[in-house]
Design a protein around this motif. Structure first.
Motif, PDB file in Angstrom:
ATOM      1  N   LEU A 117       3.355   2.443 -11.074  1.00 52.67           N
ATOM      2  CA  LEU A 117       2.954   3.572 -11.913  1.00 52.67           C
ATOM      3  C   LEU A 117       1.985   4.436 -11.119  1.00 52.67           C
ATOM      4  CD1 LEU A 117       3.028   4.962 -14.669  1.00 52.67           C
ATOM      5  CD2 LEU A 117       1.264   3.376 -15.439  1.00 52.67           C
ATOM      6  N   GLY A 118       2.451   5.607 -10.737  1.00 54.35           N
ATOM      7  CA  GLY A 118       1.694   6.448  -9.820  1.00 54.35           C
ATOM      8  C   GLY A 118       2.134   6.171  -8.402  1.00 54.35           C
ATOM      9  N   CYS A 119       3.452   6.118  -8.202  1.00 54.01           N
ATOM     10  CA  CYS A 119       4.009   5.630  -6.930  1.00 54.01           C
ATOM     11  C   CYS A 119       3.883   6.635  -5.790  1.00 54.01           C
ATOM     12  CB  CYS A 119       5.462   5.241  -7.120  1.00 54.01           C
ATOM     13  SG  CYS A 119       6.528   6.647  -7.479  1.00 54.01           S
ATOM     14  N   GLY A 120       3.499   7.893  -6.095  1.00 57.41           N
ATOM     15  CA  GLY A 120       3.346   8.877  -5.022  1.00 57.41           C
ATOM     16  C   GLY A 120       4.658   9.144  -4.325  1.00 57.41           C
ATOM     17  N   ASP A 121       4.722   8.808  -3.044  1.00 55.21           N
ATOM     18  CA  ASP A 121       5.958   9.033  -2.291  1.00 55.21           C
ATOM     19  C   ASP A 121       6.812   7.773  -2.208  1.00 55.21           C
ATOM     20  OD1 ASP A 121       4.425   7.512  -0.604  1.00 55.21           O
ATOM     21  OD2 ASP A 121       4.610   8.831   1.126  1.00 55.21           O
ATOM     22  N   GLY A 122       6.418   6.731  -2.934  1.00 52.41           N
ATOM     23  CA  GLY A 122       7.202   5.498  -2.938  1.00 52.41           C
ATOM     24  C   GLY A 122       7.035   4.631  -1.717  1.00 52.41           C
ATOM     25  N   ALA A 123       6.055   4.918  -0.869  1.00 55.70           N
ATOM     26  CA  ALA A 123       5.886   4.147   0.366  1.00 55.70           C
ATOM     27  C   ALA A 123       5.637   2.667   0.084  1.00 55.70           C
ATOM     28  CB  ALA A 123       4.737   4.726   1.197  1.00 55.70           C
ATOM     29  N   LEU A 124       4.860   2.365  -0.948  1.00 50.60           N
ATOM     30  CA  LEU A 124       4.564   0.969  -1.275  1.00 50.60           C
ATOM     31  C   LEU A 124       5.830   0.238  -1.709  1.00 50.60           C
ATOM     32  CD1 LEU A 124       2.344  -1.159  -1.526  1.00 50.60           C
ATOM     33  CD2 LEU A 124       2.042  -0.436  -3.893  1.00 50.60           C
ATOM     34  N   ILE A 125       6.601   0.868  -2.589  1.00 51.02           N
ATOM     35  CA  ILE A 125       7.842   0.238  -3.053  1.00 51.02           C
ATOM     36  C   ILE A 125       8.807   0.022  -1.888  1.00 51.02           C
ATOM     37  CG2 ILE A 125       9.995   0.841  -4.234  1.00 51.02           C
ATOM     38  CD1 ILE A 125       8.485   1.455  -6.675  1.00 51.02           C
ATOM     39  N   LYS A 126       8.890   0.975  -0.981  1.00 48.48           N
ATOM     40  CA  LYS A 126       9.796   0.821   0.164  1.00 48.48           C
ATOM     41  C   LYS A 126       9.413  -0.408   0.985  1.00 48.48           C
ATOM     42  CE  LYS A 126      10.650   5.764   0.621  1.00 48.48           C
ATOM     43  NZ  LYS A 126      10.416   6.955   1.428  1.00 48.48           N
ATOM     44  N   CYS A 127       8.131  -0.597   1.194  1.00 49.10           N
ATOM     45  CA  CYS A 127       7.671  -1.766   1.956  1.00 49.10           C
ATOM     46  C   CYS A 127       7.908  -3.052   1.174  1.00 49.10           C
ATOM     47  CB  CYS A 127       6.190  -1.627   2.303  1.00 49.10           C
ATOM     48  SG  CYS A 127       5.833  -0.313   3.487  1.00 49.10           S
ATOM     49  N   LEU A 128       7.570  -3.062  -0.112  1.00 46.48           N
ATOM     50  CA  LEU A 128       7.760  -4.259  -0.932  1.00 46.48           C
ATOM     51  C   LEU A 128       9.237  -4.630  -1.034  1.00 46.48           C
ATOM     52  CD1 LEU A 128       5.162  -3.603  -3.781  1.00 46.48           C
ATOM     53  CD2 LEU A 128       4.995  -5.288  -1.928  1.00 46.48           C
ATOM     54  N   HIS A 129      10.093  -3.641  -1.015  1.00 47.18           N
ATOM     55  CA  HIS A 129      11.535  -3.872  -1.070  1.00 47.18           C
ATOM     56  C   HIS A 129      11.982  -4.745   0.107  1.00 47.18           C
ATOM     57  CE1 HIS A 129      15.719  -2.979  -2.017  1.00 47.18           C
ATOM     58  NE2 HIS A 129      15.907  -2.606  -0.770  1.00 47.18           N
ATOM     59  N   HIS A 130      11.345  -4.572   1.266  1.00 47.88           N
ATOM     60  CA  HIS A 130      11.713  -5.331   2.460  1.00 47.88           C
ATOM     61  C   HIS A 130      10.949  -6.648   2.586  1.00 47.88           C
ATOM     62  CE1 HIS A 130      14.259  -2.173   4.024  1.00 47.88           C
ATOM     63  NE2 HIS A 130      13.304  -1.298   3.799  1.00 47.88           N
ATOM     64  N   LEU A 131       9.811  -6.759   1.914  1.00 44.88           N
ATOM     65  CA  LEU A 131       8.937  -7.914   2.134  1.00 44.88           C
ATOM     66  C   LEU A 131       8.926  -8.930   0.998  1.00 44.88           C
ATOM     67  CD1 LEU A 131       5.868  -6.009   3.627  1.00 44.88           C
ATOM     68  CD2 LEU A 131       7.546  -7.387   4.879  1.00 44.88           C
ATOM     69  N   THR A 132       9.598  -8.624  -0.122  1.00 50.93           N
ATOM     70  CA  THR A 132       9.587  -9.529  -1.274  1.00 50.93           C
ATOM     71  C   THR A 132      11.011  -9.760  -1.770  1.00 50.93           C
ATOM     72  OG1 THR A 132       9.451  -7.805  -2.960  1.00 50.93           O
ATOM     73  CG2 THR A 132       7.356  -8.543  -1.991  1.00 50.93           C
TER      74      THR A 132
END
Length: 197
Positions: free
Chosen positions: A45-60
């Motif tokens: 919530l408040g993902c901005g440019d989605g950089a965190l989700i992109k990283c979590l997608h690969h690491l979790t």
């Protein structure tokens, strides 16, 4: 001030380039990834440019992601269900195993606005990150030379944040997000509040 903050984020085409943004994201990932090992669905919530989700997608092993933000111009190519979400006028949120609520609270100028968002979070695990003043609350309403834009924000103290959050969740951990060398030059510190229902 609220309109100024909203206009800043809705007009952004890419996330503001802070000099230490990559180092900051590494610290955040190092903290979050172990906490999310059993999580199958996540709301950012408040993902901005989605950089965190992109990283979590690969690491979790998270299977389902939701990316909600007012700054929809930045949310291209995110491996998630993306939606426009205005925290100043919140609506219901999806039920997920965990929620990351990071960086939005300074743009909610009234405490009741923060409460309205927090009461809609249904996850059993909640990660809240907010820049906090170390002394007294700080309101910013200015033209930022660094951002080349009008900018407004409200930095609450850690005690104010604890008082607000604890009305909705159990606070299990409160700690600094970053070491001093990559912290803000404006006197605030990024604080992590790890919470549960």
């Amino acid at each position: 001030m609220e309109d100024k903050a909203k206009q800043f984020w809705t007009s952004q085409k890419e996330y503001p380039k802070y000099g230490t943004i990559k180092q900051r994201r590494l610290h955040e990932l190092n903290y979050l990834v172990p906490k999310l090992k059993d999580v199958k669905s996540l709301l950012d919530l408040g993902c901005g440019d989605g950089a965190l989700i992109k990283c979590l997608h690969h690491l979790t092993d998270i299977e389902k992601y939701y990316a909600f933000d007012i700054a929809t111009n930045m949310m291209d190519n995110i491996p998630a269900i993306c939606e426009h979400y205005d925290c100043c006028e919140p609506r219901e949120l999806p039920e997920t195993d965990a929620t990351v609520f990071s960086g939005v609270i300074p743009f909610l100028f009234e405490d009741n606005q923060v409460h309205e968002v927090l009461k809609r979070i249904k996850s059993p695990l909640i990660y809240i990150k907010a820049p906090c003043s170390m002394d007294k609350p700080i309101k910013v309403d200015t033209f930022s030379e660094k951002l080349q834009a009008n900018y407004a924000s409200y930095y609450r103290t850690i005690l104010q944040m604890i008082e607000i959050i604890s009305q909705h969740f159990n606070i299990n951990d409160v700690l600094r997000a970053y070491p001093d060398e990559i912290e803000s030059e404006f006197g605030t510190k990024q604080i992590i509040f790890l919470c549960s229902k």
